[in-house]
Scaffold this motif. Structure first.
Motif, mmCIF file in Angstrom:
data_model
loop_
_atom_site.group_PDB
_atom_site.id
_atom_site.type_symbol
_atom_site.label_atom_id
_atom_site.label_comp_id
_atom_site.label_asym_id
_atom_site.label_seq_id
_atom_site.Cartn_x
_atom_site.Cartn_y
_atom_site.Cartn_z
ATOM 1 N N ASP A 184 0.830 -1.201 0.000
ATOM 2 C CA ASP A 184 0.000 0.000 0.000
ATOM 3 C C ASP A 184 0.867 1.255 0.000
ATOM 4 O OD1 ASP A 184 -2.610 1.299 0.215
ATOM 5 O OD2 ASP A 184 -2.099 1.708 2.297
ATOM 6 N N THR A 185 1.881 1.278 0.820
ATOM 7 C CA THR A 185 2.759 2.435 0.932
ATOM 8 C C THR A 185 3.556 2.644 -0.354
ATOM 9 O OG1 THR A 185 2.914 2.046 3.312
ATOM 10 C CG2 THR A 185 4.574 3.501 2.333
ATOM 11 N N ALA A 186 4.061 1.564 -0.928
ATOM 12 C CA ALA A 186 4.840 1.670 -2.171
ATOM 13 C C ALA A 186 4.007 2.290 -3.288
ATOM 14 C CB ALA A 186 5.362 0.299 -2.583
ATOM 15 N N MET A 187 2.721 1.959 -3.328
ATOM 16 C CA MET A 187 1.884 2.497 -4.398
ATOM 17 C C MET A 187 1.663 4.001 -4.233
ATOM 18 S SD MET A 187 0.565 2.132 -7.281
ATOM 19 C CE MET A 187 0.969 0.426 -7.416
ATOM 20 N N VAL A 188 1.626 4.512 -3.021
ATOM 21 C CA VAL A 188 1.514 5.958 -2.820
ATOM 22 C C VAL A 188 2.693 6.660 -3.492
ATOM 23 C CG1 VAL A 188 1.530 7.823 -1.103
ATOM 24 C CG2 VAL A 188 0.147 5.769 -0.710
ATOM 25 N N PHE A 189 3.876 6.090 -3.371
ATOM 26 C CA PHE A 189 5.055 6.673 -4.000
ATOM 27 C C PHE A 189 4.975 6.582 -5.517
ATOM 28 C CE2 PHE A 189 6.450 5.986 0.298
ATOM 29 C CZ PHE A 189 7.188 7.129 0.558
#
Length: 140
Positions: free
Chosen positions: A62-67
């Motif tokens: 989830d966090t990687a996709m924000v980036f």
């Protein structure tokens, strides 16, 4: 507008909840529509026998996709996860986990992405996720 590794490093420490910051994440790279993050191995993220728990893997994806979305848009703006489907393919055991996130489609109000998780040094996927995000460019 440009969202580069320096902007990503700042974002990692300024926007995300403490529980996400406690995952031991680092930004490996940011490209025009993708991002690679690393989650350092820690016994604190494990169930029994050194297996990294699914909750930590889902948070990493989830966090990687924000980036990746921020890179594709050229800047960070608020967004929220609408859907995340993850398929666990094999255990991540006693190793750093690498998340490779890529934007599939970036629209005005929604973004869609795909994330592959693997352990450091092994190209075989640990998990694959598909995600959808509502983009809150106006703060709504």
């Amino acid at each position: 507008m440009s969202f580069d590794k320096s902007a990503a490093d700042t974002l990692l420490t300024s926007v995300f909840a403490k529980c996400v910051q406690d995952l031991g994440l680092s930004v490996e790279s940011v490209n025009k529509d993708s991002a690679v993050l690393r989650m350092r191995f820690s016994e604190n993220l494990c169930r029994d026998n050194g297996v990294v728990c699914g909750q930590a893997l889902m948070s990493l994806a989830d966090t990687a996709m924000v980036f990746a979305i921020s890179a594709a848009a050229g800047e960070y703006f608020p967004m929220t996860t609408v859907d995340q489907t993850i398929h666990f393919l094999r255990p991540a055991m006693r190793a750093d986990v690498i998340a490779e996130a890529r934007v599939v489609r970036l629209g005005k109000t929604m973004a869609y992405g795909s994330i592959t998780l693997r352990t450091d040094g092994d190209e075989r996927p640990v998990a694959m996720a598909q995600t959808a995000y509502a983009l809150l460019r106006d703060g709504k």
